[in-house]
Structures are given as structure tokens and as C-alpha cells.
Design an enzyme around this catalytic site. Sequence first.
Site, PDB file in Angstrom:
ATOM      1  N   SER A  80      27.748 -79.788  10.444  1.00 17.34           N
ATOM      2  CA  SER A  80      28.441 -80.525  11.498  1.00 17.34           C
ATOM      3  C   SER A  80      28.011 -81.979  11.465  1.00 17.34           C
ATOM      4  O   SER A  80      26.910 -82.304  11.001  1.00 17.34           O
ATOM      5  CB  SER A  80      28.092 -79.928  12.868  1.00 17.34           C
ATOM      6  OG  SER A  80      28.470 -80.780  13.923  1.00 17.34           O
ATOM      7  N   TYR A 106      20.582 -78.201  18.324  1.00 21.16           N
ATOM      8  CA  TYR A 106      21.788 -78.018  17.519  1.00 21.16           C
ATOM      9  C   TYR A 106      21.734 -78.898  16.280  1.00 21.16           C
ATOM     10  O   TYR A 106      22.010 -78.440  15.159  1.00 21.16           O
ATOM     11  CB  TYR A 106      23.023 -78.352  18.350  1.00 21.16           C
ATOM     12  CG  TYR A 106      24.324 -78.208  17.593  1.00 21.16           C
ATOM     13  CD1 TYR A 106      24.783 -76.954  17.190  1.00 21.16           C
ATOM     14  CD2 TYR A 106      25.105 -79.321  17.277  1.00 21.16           C
ATOM     15  CE1 TYR A 106      25.978 -76.819  16.496  1.00 21.16           C
ATOM     16  CE2 TYR A 106      26.299 -79.196  16.582  1.00 21.16           C
ATOM     17  CZ  TYR A 106      26.735 -77.939  16.200  1.00 21.16           C
ATOM     18  OH  TYR A 106      27.914 -77.807  15.507  1.00 21.16           O
TER      19      TYR A 106
END
Length: 305
Positions: A152, A178
Site C-alpha cells: 500500500s 499499518y
Amino acid sequence: MITTPFGATSTAADVLAGVDLRGRRAVVTGGSSGIGVETVRALAGAGAQVTLAVRDVAAGQRVAGELGHPNLAVAPLDLADLASVAAFVAGWSGPLHILVDNAGIMATPLLRTTRGYELQLATNHLGHFALATGLHRALAAAGDARIVSVSSVGHVNAGVDFDDLQFDRRPYDKWVAYGQSKTANVLLAVEAAKRWAADGITANALNPGRITTTNLGRHIGDIGSAPASFDPASTDVSWKDTAQGAATSVLLAGSPLVAGVTGRYFEDCQEAGPHRPGVRRGVAGYALDQEAAARLWRVSADLTA
């Protein structure tokens, strides 16, 4: 730099148009929702035999039925549970040509697995590490296997903190956690590319882009609390639908345009350039660092033993 004729608006079907994947076997984690469904659809549409490795088998079977391809299978896999990963590996037989590490969670509150591991790192990275290493023989048996690690743009929020991987001492931040897990996704591909080159295995990572409809963001809440990468007014990264979001995954999984390419990070169906501060694109230098990749591999092997 690797370039292709495809871009941000290309769909998974566009990328594999005319590509013949008959005889190739694929596993897609998280294949029952979001870009996982479109990844499965495109690979199966090109002739590959695809296994949806999913936590919710009923959901996987429903998706497989809706897609209607005869060459789909569904198998249980909970990446946060290493026993579940081991059971999936034990149940696999024969060569594996394509492994798409697609499943993931994002911005959860502080949660831990039964082993005490922070859940985002455990699910997004450690489970996929255990899966890839467990399936190494099957990948090697294919002779020209590909590993696709879905990372990501969020990886630019954080590198891997080797001194406190599990947030045992530092304050927990869901976006830092994350980001760490998504950096780990890239580092896995970097080290697998190096370690397994002699087996004919290539490994690459990617940023799928910002997807309009996906379950990944279910923990975010108010979008104003998210980093700039999720700001709908931002112009440096465009929003995509799931078919567009899966395009880079299936490019790396099945396109002859990237045959032999390994250890790279892609976005919008192109190899990404270096990340520049203030721009939500590109790959952070620490995510491609060879020493960090080798260290994370060793640490991950210990944690998943």
C-alpha cells in the site's frame, strides 16, 4: 524502470486480455472480497486454476458460484492463526505457479493474536510469510512461479521498528502499525526475490491504489482521522474501482510483460519511482533496503516457527 502500456485506469481484464494461463495454478488470499474477487475473476478468466484462500469459506463459495468458473476452489485460511496457515500448507499438493498475498486489514485498534502478536503485522505480514515459506517447495516445483505481495502507499507512513515490532513499549498508533505491516510486505518480496531466484521464483510488491468499495477500510471511521492518502480531496492519487485496483496485481501475477522481473515495487501497472515527501506515491527507500529485508526474514522465521 519497468514500464507497460497499462496505467491507473486499466482494469484487471485489460491487463490479461489475450493472456493464456491454462495449466497454471494460483492461490489468492482474501479472494472473496474487494480487489481479491477481481483478481480471482481475471486469473480464472485467463484459464488459471484458482484457489480462494479465505477466512469465511461460505463467502468464498458464494463468490466462486457467482463467478461461475469451473476451475475455482475454496479453502479455509486465517492468516492471523499460524495453525490455520500450516493446515492450508499441509493440504496443498503439486506445483503452485502464482501466489497472490492479497488479504489484509487496516487501522484496527490494538488487538493481539493468541501468540501476543500485533494483529496488523500478524495478518498482513507474518501470516503471508508463513504461507510463502510453507509453500516454497510447491512454488519451486512450478519452475517459474510468481509471488505477488499487495502492499500500500500507506507503507510510507512507517518503516519496520525492529526494536519494538509488536508495540510492547511504544504507544500504539493504528496507522504506524499499518504502515509497518505494509513495509513488511515489500521487504518480503525483496528478500524472497533474492533467496529464491535459483528456484525460478520471482516476487514483487505493489500499491493497488485507493479503492472506492472495499472492506479494508472498515476500521477507519471518520475519514478525517485518516492520513492524507485517504483524503478524497487529494489529487496526487486517484480513486479506483475494484477492477482497476486489481490490475497491478494481475499484471504481476500473469502478464508476460513482467516475466523474469523480481524484487520490484509497482503502482498503476508501472514500476514505481522513489517516494517524495508530501506526495502519496512511490516507494520508500527503507522498503527496498536489502539489509532490512534479510533481517525481517530472519525475525519472521523465528516468530512463525
